[in-house]
Design an enzyme around this catalytic site. Structure first.
Site, PDB file in Angstrom:
ATOM      1  N   CYS A  55       5.427  -3.662  -2.796  1.00  0.00           N
ATOM      2  CA  CYS A  55       4.271  -2.971  -3.375  1.00  0.00           C
ATOM      3  C   CYS A  55       4.546  -2.571  -4.825  1.00  0.00           C
ATOM      4  O   CYS A  55       5.667  -2.242  -5.189  1.00  0.00           O
ATOM      5  CB  CYS A  55       3.956  -1.712  -2.578  1.00  0.00           C
ATOM      6  SG  CYS A  55       3.485  -2.049  -0.880  1.00  0.00           S
ATOM      7  N   GLU A  57       3.750   0.133  -6.208  1.00  0.00           N
ATOM      8  CA  GLU A  57       4.223   1.512  -6.243  1.00  0.00           C
ATOM      9  C   GLU A  57       5.745   1.573  -6.109  1.00  0.00           C
ATOM     10  O   GLU A  57       6.401   2.336  -6.818  1.00  0.00           O
ATOM     11  CB  GLU A  57       3.578   2.338  -5.113  1.00  0.00           C
ATOM     12  CG  GLU A  57       2.075   2.442  -5.217  1.00  0.00           C
ATOM     13  CD  GLU A  57       1.319   1.331  -4.493  1.00  0.00           C
ATOM     14  OE1 GLU A  57       0.158   1.570  -4.141  1.00  0.00           O
ATOM     15  OE2 GLU A  57       1.867   0.236  -4.281  1.00  0.00           O
TER      16      GLU A  57
END
Length: 80
Positions: A55, A57
């Site tokens: 991801c 993030e």
């Protein structure tokens, strides 16, 4: 909770990282993230497609941790 100017700037950083890295042919790097640390520094990352993927993030936080950051304030993610 109200969105502040500094939050909008963080969103812009996430959009910029997608713009710089988007792979239209293979549709890779379609999510961008930006994390603001307690000291105000911002780190950004894009998602990675692989066997397991990662991801955006996680990439942004990993960049911050690699730079020595340990205290985080806000994180945002955007999609292309």
């Amino acid at each position: 909770m109200q969105v502040e100017q500094r939050d909008l700037e963080l969103i812009q950083e996430a959009i910029k990282v997608i713009d710089r890295n988007f792979d239209e042919v293979n549709e890779r790097h379609t999510v961008g993230a930006a994390v603001r640390c307690a000291n105000g520094k911002v780190y950004a990352g894009v998602n990675l497609y692989s066997i397991h993927g990662s991801c955006a993030e996680f990439i942004a936080i990993g960049a911050a941790i690699t730079a020595g950051e340990r205290e985080f304030e806000t994180i945002v993610a955007t999609r292309a």
